[in-house]
Motif scaffolding. Structure first.
Motif, short mmCIF file in Angstrom:
data_model
loop_
_atom_site.label_atom_id
_atom_site.label_comp_id
_atom_site.label_asym_id
_atom_site.label_seq_id
_atom_site.Cartn_x
_atom_site.Cartn_y
_atom_site.Cartn_z
N ALA A 171 0.83 -1.21 0.00
CA ALA A 171 0.00 0.00 0.00
C ALA A 171 0.86 1.26 0.00
O ALA A 171 0.60 2.20 -0.76
N TYR A 172 1.91 1.29 0.86
CA TYR A 172 2.79 2.46 0.91
C TYR A 172 3.55 2.62 -0.41
O TYR A 172 3.74 3.74 -0.90
N ALA A 173 3.98 1.51 -0.99
CA ALA A 173 4.69 1.57 -2.27
C ALA A 173 3.78 2.11 -3.36
O ALA A 173 4.21 2.91 -4.20
N LYS A 174 2.51 1.70 -3.35
CA LYS A 174 1.56 2.19 -4.36
C LYS A 174 1.36 3.69 -4.22
O LYS A 174 1.37 4.42 -5.22
N VAL A 175 1.17 4.15 -2.98
CA VAL A 175 0.99 5.60 -2.77
C VAL A 175 2.23 6.34 -3.27
O VAL A 175 2.12 7.36 -3.97
N GLY A 176 3.40 5.83 -2.92
CA GLY A 176 4.64 6.50 -3.33
C GLY A 176 4.86 6.49 -4.83
O GLY A 176 5.21 7.53 -5.42
N THR A 177 4.64 5.35 -5.47
CA THR A 177 4.86 5.29 -6.92
C THR A 177 3.81 6.09 -7.68
O THR A 177 4.14 6.73 -8.69
N THR A 207 -1.26 8.99 4.00
CA THR A 207 -0.20 8.18 4.58
C THR A 207 -0.30 8.17 6.10
O THR A 207 -0.12 7.12 6.73
N ASN A 208 -0.60 9.30 6.69
CA ASN A 208 -0.77 9.39 8.14
C ASN A 208 -1.92 8.49 8.60
O ASN A 208 -1.80 7.77 9.60
N ASP A 209 -3.05 8.53 7.88
CA ASP A 209 -4.19 7.67 8.22
C ASP A 209 -3.82 6.18 8.10
O ASP A 209 -4.24 5.37 8.93
N MET A 210 -3.04 5.86 7.09
CA MET A 210 -2.59 4.47 6.93
C MET A 210 -1.71 4.04 8.10
O MET A 210 -1.84 2.93 8.62
N ASP A 248 -2.70 16.11 0.76
CA ASP A 248 -3.62 14.97 0.74
C ASP A 248 -2.85 13.65 0.84
O ASP A 248 -3.29 12.72 1.54
N ILE A 249 -1.73 13.58 0.16
CA ILE A 249 -0.89 12.37 0.22
C ILE A 249 -0.39 12.17 1.64
O ILE A 249 -0.41 11.05 2.17
N LEU A 250 0.04 13.24 2.27
CA LEU A 250 0.52 13.16 3.64
C LEU A 250 -0.58 12.71 4.58
O LEU A 250 -0.36 11.84 5.44
N LYS A 251 -1.79 13.25 4.43
CA LYS A 251 -2.91 12.86 5.27
C LYS A 251 -3.26 11.38 5.05
O LYS A 251 -3.49 10.64 6.00
#
Length: 122
Positions: free
Chosen positions: A40-46, A75-78, A70-73
């Motif tokens: 999930a983190y890799a997908k958000v990053g890529t 990721t924080n929620d994850m 929004d990306i930061l929020k």
């Protein structure tokens, strides 16, 4: 005269095997969660990186920079969800091991009382 029962090898090590099973199950849950989180983190990053490569002008750069909040929020929620899931796995493992310990102590005390009665009856 009653003969005291000597526990079998399996009976003696049953609590250890049960604990090993609980620990293995908890470890598998944590490993699966780590793999899912990594994906999930890799997908958000890529996905974010791919969006960054599409930037060709100042307006797109401004829009991309604003989306970083929004990306930061997200990721924080994850991260918060992962921390809660880890805590839940730990609590479940703790409860299971506590229950196993209580059952083992109860069974041991019962066996000790029976052995004492059998010895006293001699």
């Amino acid at each position: 005269m009653a003969k005291p029962q000597i526990p079998t090898f399996e009976q003696t090590f049953e609590p250890f095997l049960a604990y090993g099973k609980l620990a293995t199950e908890a470890g598998e849950k944590v490993f699966k969660m780590q793999m899912d989180s990594t994906k999930a983190y890799a997908k958000v990053g890529t996905d974010n990186l791919a969006e960054g490569f599409k930037v060709t002008n100042f307006d797109q750069m401004t829009s991309y920079a604003e989306k970083q909040k929004d990306i930061l929020k997200k990721t924080n929620d994850m991260l918060i969800a992962d921390a809660k899931a880890y805590a839940d796995i730990g609590a479940e493992f703790f409860d299971s091991t506590r229950s196993l310990m209580e059952d083992t102590v109860k069974n041991t005390m019962t066996a000790a009382k029976e052995a004492t009665k059998a010895t006293a009856a001699k």
